[in-house]
Design a protein around this motif. Structure first.
Motif, mmCIF file in Angstrom:
data_model
loop_
_atom_site.group_PDB
_atom_site.id
_atom_site.type_symbol
_atom_site.label_atom_id
_atom_site.label_comp_id
_atom_site.label_asym_id
_atom_site.label_seq_id
_atom_site.Cartn_x
_atom_site.Cartn_y
_atom_site.Cartn_z
ATOM 1 N N SER A 1 -7.056 0.645 -1.072
ATOM 2 C CA SER A 1 -6.359 1.659 -0.274
ATOM 3 C C SER A 1 -5.531 2.592 -1.154
ATOM 4 O O SER A 1 -5.541 3.812 -0.959
ATOM 5 C CB SER A 1 -5.459 1.002 0.776
ATOM 6 N N THR A 2 -4.815 2.018 -2.108
ATOM 7 C CA THR A 2 -4.003 2.839 -3.011
ATOM 8 C C THR A 2 -4.875 3.793 -3.811
ATOM 9 O O THR A 2 -4.570 4.988 -3.926
ATOM 10 C CB THR A 2 -3.168 1.950 -3.952
ATOM 11 N N VAL B 1 -4.907 -3.664 -0.855
ATOM 12 C CA VAL B 1 -3.852 -2.852 -1.487
ATOM 13 C C VAL B 1 -4.445 -1.986 -2.594
ATOM 14 O O VAL B 1 -4.195 -0.777 -2.654
ATOM 15 C CB VAL B 1 -2.715 -3.746 -2.037
ATOM 16 N N MET C 1 -2.295 9.222 4.418
ATOM 17 C CA MET C 1 -1.998 7.874 4.909
ATOM 18 C C MET C 1 -1.739 7.858 6.413
ATOM 19 O O MET C 1 -2.217 6.963 7.112
ATOM 20 C CB MET C 1 -0.801 7.277 4.160
ATOM 21 N N SER D 1 3.150 1.517 -3.393
ATOM 22 C CA SER D 1 2.398 1.846 -4.604
ATOM 23 C C SER D 1 1.792 3.244 -4.531
ATOM 24 O O SER D 1 1.799 3.985 -5.516
ATOM 25 C CB SER D 1 1.316 0.794 -4.879
ATOM 26 N N THR D 2 1.318 3.627 -3.368
ATOM 27 C CA THR D 2 0.730 4.962 -3.223
ATOM 28 C C THR D 2 1.794 6.042 -3.365
ATOM 29 O O THR D 2 1.562 7.064 -4.031
ATOM 30 C CB THR D 2 0.000 5.086 -1.875
ATOM 31 N N ILE E 1 0.844 -1.207 0.000
ATOM 32 C CA ILE E 1 0.000 0.000 0.000
ATOM 33 C C ILE E 1 0.870 1.245 0.000
ATOM 34 O O ILE E 1 0.682 2.165 -0.808
ATOM 35 C CB ILE E 1 -0.958 0.013 1.213
ATOM 36 N N THR E 2 1.831 1.287 0.904
ATOM 37 C CA THR E 2 2.692 2.468 1.030
ATOM 38 C C THR E 2 3.514 2.685 -0.231
ATOM 39 O O THR E 2 3.554 3.794 -0.773
ATOM 40 C CB THR E 2 3.621 2.315 2.257
ATOM 41 N N THR F 1 -4.810 7.854 -3.177
ATOM 42 C CA THR F 1 -4.462 8.659 -4.352
ATOM 43 C C THR F 1 -5.619 9.583 -4.715
ATOM 44 O O THR F 1 -5.422 10.776 -4.954
ATOM 45 C CB THR F 1 -4.100 7.758 -5.543
#
Length: 171
Positions: free
Chosen positions: A86-87, A83, A61, A43-44, A40-41, A91
């Motif tokens: 959340s992403t 994932v 986040m 990719s975001t 998540i972290t 975003t």
């Protein structure tokens, strides 16, 4: 995708350290949580670098994760689903810019949702005894109320998204 990777990693750890007190299932679960957070972290942040919204995304986040620890919320069935959602959520929220009135309004709505629904769905996710759940509600309410003073629109939109995840119509 996350669960098979976590399983392979857990099996490898157990093969290298066979006397490790944790079972493969426990290791797999812990690794799946870590991988979930990492994906998540990463990719975001990568998307935020491309869109020029790194500061906004980091604020969103951090606020979301901080509040989620105290209030809980819905959980998706798969790690990969989490994932992706959340992403996309983090975003997407980075492109919403609230003015002062909407920032205060979103914060007030979040505070109300915390009073009504928090904590939600944390019974199986935490070691905190249920007798302390009212303290989590009060702590979350106080933490969110600070945004009435800070008036950060990205914190407001993040905490609103998080508190909306507390609503469970099946309850």
């Amino acid at each position: 995708m996350i669960e098979p990777i976590a399983l392979r990693m857990a099996q490898h750890i157990k093969s290298v350290v066979p006397n490790h007190p944790a079972s493969v299932a426990v290791l797999k679960h812990a690794l799946a949580v870590i991988l979930n957070i990492f994906f998540i972290t990463a990719s975001t942040i990568v998307i935020a670098l491309l869109t020029g919204k790194v500061g906004e995304v980091v604020t969103i986040m951090v606020a979301f994760a901080f509040l989620r620890q105290m209030t809980g919320g819905i959980h998706l069935k798969t790690g990969m689903g989490c994932v992706v959602v959340s992403t996309l959520l983090f975003t997407g929220l980075s492109f919403i810019n609230l003015d002062y009135k909407w920032t205060i309004g979103a914060t007030l709505v979040s505070m109300l949702l915390i009073l009504v629904f928090a904590p939600a769905g944390i019974e199986k996710q935490t070691r905190i005894p249920p007798r302390y759940f009212p303290l989590l509600k009060v702590g979350a309410f106080i933490a969110v109320s600070f945004n009435l003073w800070i008036a950060n629109p990205f914190i407001a939109i993040s905490i609103l998204a998080q508190t909306l995840s507390l609503i469970n119509v099946r309850r």
